[in-house]
Design a protein around this motif. Structure first.
Motif, PDB file in Angstrom:
ATOM      1  N   VAL A  27      42.155  38.797  34.328  1.00  0.00           N
ATOM      2  CA  VAL A  27      43.443  38.682  35.010  1.00  0.00           C
ATOM      3  C   VAL A  27      43.205  37.973  36.338  1.00  0.00           C
ATOM      4  N   ILE A  28      44.004  36.967  36.631  1.00  0.00           N
ATOM      5  CA  ILE A  28      43.858  36.213  37.875  1.00  0.00           C
ATOM      6  C   ILE A  28      45.128  36.349  38.698  1.00  0.00           C
ATOM      7  N   ALA A  29      44.968  36.733  39.957  1.00  0.00           N
ATOM      8  CA  ALA A  29      46.074  36.837  40.916  1.00  0.00           C
ATOM      9  C   ALA A  29      45.659  36.085  42.178  1.00  0.00           C
ATOM     10  N   ARG A  30      46.138  34.866  42.310  1.00  0.00           N
ATOM     11  CA  ARG A  30      45.742  34.015  43.431  1.00  0.00           C
ATOM     12  C   ARG A  30      46.699  34.195  44.610  1.00  0.00           C
ATOM     13  N   GLY A  31      46.435  33.438  45.670  1.00  0.00           N
ATOM     14  CA  GLY A  31      47.346  33.405  46.812  1.00  0.00           C
ATOM     15  C   GLY A  31      47.412  34.703  47.585  1.00  0.00           C
TER      16      GLY A  31
ATOM     17  N   ASN B 264      50.599  38.224  38.829  1.00  0.00           N
ATOM     18  CA  ASN B 264      49.600  37.625  37.947  1.00  0.00           C
ATOM     19  C   ASN B 264      49.865  36.145  37.731  1.00  0.00           C
ATOM     20  N   ASP B 265      48.802  35.344  37.816  1.00  0.00           N
ATOM     21  CA  ASP B 265      48.908  33.923  37.508  1.00  0.00           C
ATOM     22  C   ASP B 265      48.420  33.591  36.103  1.00  0.00           C
ATOM     23  N   PHE B 266      47.462  34.360  35.588  1.00  0.00           N
ATOM     24  CA  PHE B 266      46.821  34.005  34.321  1.00  0.00           C
ATOM     25  C   PHE B 266      46.204  35.259  33.715  1.00  0.00           C
ATOM     26  N   VAL B 267      46.333  35.383  32.402  1.00  0.00           N
ATOM     27  CA  VAL B 267      45.715  36.488  31.675  1.00  0.00           C
ATOM     28  C   VAL B 267      45.102  35.923  30.390  1.00  0.00           C
ATOM     29  N   GLU B 268      43.839  36.262  30.134  1.00  0.00           N
ATOM     30  CA  GLU B 268      43.173  35.856  28.890  1.00  0.00           C
ATOM     31  C   GLU B 268      42.521  37.076  28.274  1.00  0.00           C
ATOM     32  N   THR B 269      42.720  37.263  26.973  1.00  0.00           N
ATOM     33  CA  THR B 269      42.238  38.464  26.297  1.00  0.00           C
ATOM     34  C   THR B 269      41.448  38.094  25.050  1.00  0.00           C
ATOM     35  N   ALA B 270      40.368  38.806  24.815  1.00  0.00           N
ATOM     36  CA  ALA B 270      39.595  38.695  23.577  1.00  0.00           C
ATOM     37  C   ALA B 270      39.290  40.098  23.072  1.00  0.00           C
ATOM     38  N   ILE B 271      39.130  40.217  21.766  1.00  0.00           N
ATOM     39  CA  ILE B 271      38.687  41.467  21.159  1.00  0.00           C
ATOM     40  C   ILE B 271      37.210  41.303  20.821  1.00  0.00           C
ATOM     41  N   VAL B 272      36.401  42.270  21.260  1.00  0.00           N
ATOM     42  CA  VAL B 272      34.953  42.161  21.098  1.00  0.00           C
ATOM     43  C   VAL B 272      34.406  43.453  20.501  1.00  0.00           C
ATOM     44  N   LYS B 273      33.156  43.364  20.027  1.00  0.00           N
ATOM     45  CA  LYS B 273      32.454  44.547  19.532  1.00  0.00           C
ATOM     46  C   LYS B 273      31.020  44.498  20.039  1.00  0.00           C
ATOM     47  N   CYS B 274      30.356  45.647  20.080  1.00  0.00           N
ATOM     48  CA  CYS B 274      28.952  45.680  20.488  1.00  0.00           C
ATOM     49  C   CYS B 274      28.106  44.946  19.450  1.00  0.00           C
TER      50      CYS B 274
ATOM     51  N   ARG C  95      47.318  37.748  46.469  1.00  0.00           N
ATOM     52  CA  ARG C  95      48.116  38.784  45.807  1.00  0.00           C
ATOM     53  C   ARG C  95      47.279  39.802  45.048  1.00  0.00           C
ATOM     54  N   LEU C  96      45.942  39.670  45.115  1.00  0.00           N
ATOM     55  CA  LEU C  96      45.110  40.552  44.297  1.00  0.00           C
ATOM     56  C   LEU C  96      45.209  42.010  44.743  1.00  0.00           C
ATOM     57  N   VAL C  97      45.228  42.264  46.030  1.00  0.00           N
ATOM     58  CA  VAL C  97      45.315  43.645  46.520  1.00  0.00           C
ATOM     59  C   VAL C  97      46.630  44.288  46.070  1.00  0.00           C
ATOM     60  N   LYS C  98      47.722  43.532  46.165  1.00  0.00           N
ATOM     61  CA  LYS C  98      49.012  44.057  45.701  1.00  0.00           C
ATOM     62  C   LYS C  98      48.989  44.283  44.186  1.00  0.00           C
ATOM     63  N   ARG C  99      48.278  43.417  43.467  1.00  0.00           N
ATOM     64  CA  ARG C  99      48.168  43.577  42.025  1.00  0.00           C
ATOM     65  C   ARG C  99      47.420  44.869  41.693  1.00  0.00           C
ATOM     66  N   HIS C 100      46.327  45.165  42.436  1.00  0.00           N
ATOM     67  CA  HIS C 100      45.598  46.412  42.212  1.00  0.00           C
ATOM     68  C   HIS C 100      46.509  47.625  42.376  1.00  0.00           C
ATOM     69  N   ALA C 101      47.282  47.624  43.445  1.00  0.00           N
ATOM     70  CA  ALA C 101      48.166  48.762  43.718  1.00  0.00           C
ATOM     71  C   ALA C 101      49.242  48.888  42.640  1.00  0.00           C
ATOM     72  N   ALA C 102      49.847  47.764  42.261  1.00  0.00           N
ATOM     73  CA  ALA C 102      50.913  47.798  41.258  1.00  0.00           C
ATOM     74  C   ALA C 102      50.369  48.220  39.897  1.00  0.00           C
ATOM     75  N   PHE C 103      49.180  47.762  39.540  1.00  0.00           N
ATOM     76  CA  PHE C 103      48.601  48.132  38.244  1.00  0.00           C
ATOM     77  C   PHE C 103      48.372  49.634  38.163  1.00  0.00           C
ATOM     78  N   GLN C 104      47.815  50.207  39.205  1.00  0.00           N
ATOM     79  CA  GLN C 104      47.547  51.646  39.181  1.00  0.00           C
ATOM     80  C   GLN C 104      48.844  52.453  39.164  1.00  0.00           C
ATOM     81  N   ARG C 105      49.822  51.973  39.892  1.00  0.00           N
ATOM     82  CA  ARG C 105      51.091  52.699  39.984  1.00  0.00           C
ATOM     83  C   ARG C 105      51.925  52.570  38.716  1.00  0.00           C
ATOM     84  N   GLU C 106      51.987  51.376  38.143  1.00  0.00           N
ATOM     85  CA  GLU C 106      52.932  51.108  37.075  1.00  0.00           C
ATOM     86  C   GLU C 106      52.348  51.186  35.664  1.00  0.00           C
TER      87      GLU C 106
END
Length: 233
Positions: A8-12, A90-100, A14-25
């Motif tokens: 997850v990328i939060a530029r400009g 959030n500016d960008f989100v990339e997701t992959a499914i992985v296994k050990c 906004r990362l600190v606000k993103r941390h707070a919002a993620f935990q809260r919401e």
């Protein structure tokens, strides 16, 4: 187990606000829907430093992951909170499914509650995303676990996880040619000594730079610091 690896990328600024919002919401609601966040790290050194966060979520199976997605999709309240209070950061989100990968160190199946780990000591993690030519990952892994892992377990460096991609970037119909290595260091000095050893030790330098890198198409490396709600720390 199956894992979701997410950037997850939060530029400009906004990362600190993103941390707070993620935990809260979202943090608690996602866990209630069957997703266990085992790791969350901020990028300290490397691409998107100060802007990027990597997450790893644990699921019992692909079916459990799909059920989780459906429950989240149907949660109108959570989706509205995402749209209103989290997505704007959030500016960008990339997701992959992985296994050990075969031979990788085992990960715990049960984890402490997030509130139980807050405030406990944290180390640093180096994450390397490894890309291979299609069809060569198995040969790389045999060499990696037999020759590289034993000599790199030094100076406070511990291999904590090694994943192969199942769904997402670096996959083909015949398998994965993208792996993710996570190595923990007790502190920054341990990481620096570990890195310098690969320059000053001639035999190790040759092993890493010639024998190992000769089996890898491309490497993307970042140094990560666990967020306070990360179980892997």
């Amino acid at each position: 187990m199956i894992y979701q690896h997410r950037l997850v990328i939060a530029r400009g600024g906004r990362l600190v606000k993103r941390h707070a919002a993620f935990q809260r919401e979202a943090l608690g609601a996602l866990e209630e829907h069957g997703s266990v966040l085992i790791g969350a790290w901020e990028v300290w050194i490397g691409a998107e430093a100060g802007c990027g966060v990597y997450q790893i979520r644990q699921f019992e199976s692909l079916a459990a992951w799909e059920q989780h997605r459906e429950r989240v999709h149907q949660d109108a309240s959570l989706n509205e909170r995402y749209r209103s209070n989290l997505s704007p950061h959030n500016d960008f989100v990339e997701t992959a499914i992985v296994k050990c990968a075969d031979g990788a160190p085992p990960l715990a199946q049960a984890w402490a509650p997030v509130d139980a780990v807050r405030g406990t000591p944290r180390g640093f993690f180096e994450q390397r995303i490894l890309y291979f030519r299609p069809g060569t990952a198995a040969a790389h892994h045999r060499f990696y676990f037999e020759h590289l892992v034993p000599v790199l377990e030094r100076d406070g460096a511990t291999l904590k996880a090694f994943f192969d991609t199942v769904i997402g970037p670096g996959t083909t119909n015949t398998g994965s040619h993208r792996s993710i290595e996570l190595r923990r260091f007790s502190d920054m000095a341990s990481w620096q000594r570990w890195r310098l050893a690969q320059e000053s030790d001639e035999d190790l330098a040759k092993l890493v730079k010639e024998s190992w890198l000769g089996k890898v198409e491309r490497v993307e490396s970042v140094l990560l610091y666990p967020l306070d709600y990360s179980r892997m720390r």
